[in-house]
Design a protein around this motif. Structure first.
Motif, mmCIF file in Angstrom:
data_model
loop_
_atom_site.group_PDB
_atom_site.id
_atom_site.type_symbol
_atom_site.label_atom_id
_atom_site.label_comp_id
_atom_site.label_asym_id
_atom_site.label_seq_id
_atom_site.Cartn_x
_atom_site.Cartn_y
_atom_site.Cartn_z
ATOM 1 N N GLY A 16 0.789 -1.221 0.000
ATOM 2 C CA GLY A 16 0.000 0.000 0.000
ATOM 3 C C GLY A 16 0.816 1.263 0.000
ATOM 4 N N ASN A 58 -13.715 -1.570 3.469
ATOM 5 C CA ASN A 58 -13.028 -2.862 3.470
ATOM 6 C C ASN A 58 -13.507 -3.741 4.619
ATOM 7 O OD1 ASN A 58 -11.489 -2.349 1.193
ATOM 8 N ND2 ASN A 58 -9.545 -2.823 2.175
ATOM 9 N N ARG A 119 -10.157 -2.155 -4.129
ATOM 10 C CA ARG A 119 -9.695 -2.887 -2.953
ATOM 11 C C ARG A 119 -10.812 -3.730 -2.344
ATOM 12 N NH1 ARG A 119 -5.264 -3.923 -4.175
ATOM 13 N NH2 ARG A 119 -5.010 -4.876 -2.116
ATOM 14 N N ASP A 135 -5.288 -3.498 4.931
ATOM 15 C CA ASP A 135 -5.115 -3.173 3.516
ATOM 16 C C ASP A 135 -5.751 -1.820 3.192
ATOM 17 O OD1 ASP A 135 -4.588 -4.098 0.581
ATOM 18 O OD2 ASP A 135 -6.707 -3.521 0.608
ATOM 19 N N MET A 139 -3.456 1.264 1.933
ATOM 20 C CA MET A 139 -3.719 1.833 0.618
ATOM 21 C C MET A 139 -4.170 3.296 0.732
ATOM 22 S SD MET A 139 -3.175 -0.076 -2.054
ATOM 23 C CE MET A 139 -2.554 -1.756 -2.266
#
Length: 236
Positions: A16, A58, A119, A135, A139
């Motif tokens: 990321g 996410n 993502r 993540d 990112m």
């Protein structure tokens, strides 16, 4: 649904922040990146909003990954992202109204940011909540870091200042944070306008490529020297 993949925390962070940086490598989200990065406060505001939406989306996508059929996967992801973006937009409208007015359409456009949907589909829908949150955070942080660097460069070269109007985001405590780097500076309009954003972005991408090439050469040289030493020990 695809099975969960095992990815180390270090690898997620490295992907990321550097190796697969969404702005410098994937070249995603360039519209808001170039559109609002004329100053540090604009860049920080959009960067934090993007991190919040990316991380929370996410998490939700990962939590419900086994309940959502593949046939309606993307529409559900878009609805989740849109709901979270609306929440962030309302919070900014309530607490950072001046900055909200400056950022304008780029806040609701977070819904269409390819980084977030990408993502959600490529990682969060295939991994457990904790890696998915990490993540999204990494990112988002990688995207925000490029935003901040670009904003600092454009503000410094375009206006001769840094951290101007930070109170729009952080309140009265940041009213005196402005640093005047060059007194009586005659503004360099090109740096503030969109063409300047494209030029500075190209320079950042070029610098990253140069750094990657040098690191790769150093890695290969180290491997060759290590293998050479092993051969000498064996023959000796």
């Amino acid at each position: 649904m695809a099975s969960t993949t095992n990815t180390s925390t270090r690898d997620i962070a490295f992907q990321g922040l550097w190796k697969n940086n969404p702005a410098l490598v994937q070249l995603l989200g360039l519209c808001p990146l170039l559109g609002v990065s004329s100053s540090v406060v604009n860049a920080l505001g959009l960067g934090l909003a993007t991190i919040a939406v990316l991380t929370s989306s996410n998490l939700l996508v990962s939590l419900f990954r086994h309940q959502v059929p593949d046939t309606i996967r993307l529409p559900v992801f878009v609805m989740i992202i849109a709901a979270l973006t609306s929440c962030v937009e309302l919070i900014m409208q309530a607490y950072t109204y001046e900055l909200y007015k400056i950022l304008g359409i780029f806040i609701p456009l977070i819904v269409t940011n390819c980084i977030i949907l990408g993502r959600a589909d490529a990682f969060a829908s295939r991994n457990a909540p904790l890696p998915a949150v990490l993540d999204g955070l990494m990112m988002g942080a990688g995207f925000a870091a490029v935003l901040l660097l670009l904003g600092a460069l454009r503000e410094l070269i375009g206006q001769g200042t840094l951290f101007a109007n930070m109170h729009f985001l952080l309140g009265p405590v940041a009213e005196n944070w402005q640093i005047t780097v060059i007194a009586d500076y005659k503004k360099f309009l090109f740096a503030i306008l969109p063409p300047g954003a494209f030029v500075f972005m190209g320079l950042l991408i070029a610098l990253k490529n140069i750094a990657d090439n040098r690191l790769e050469k150093a890695r290969k040289a180290h491997q060759e020297s290590t293998s050479g030493s092993k051969r000498v020990r064996v023959t000796g």
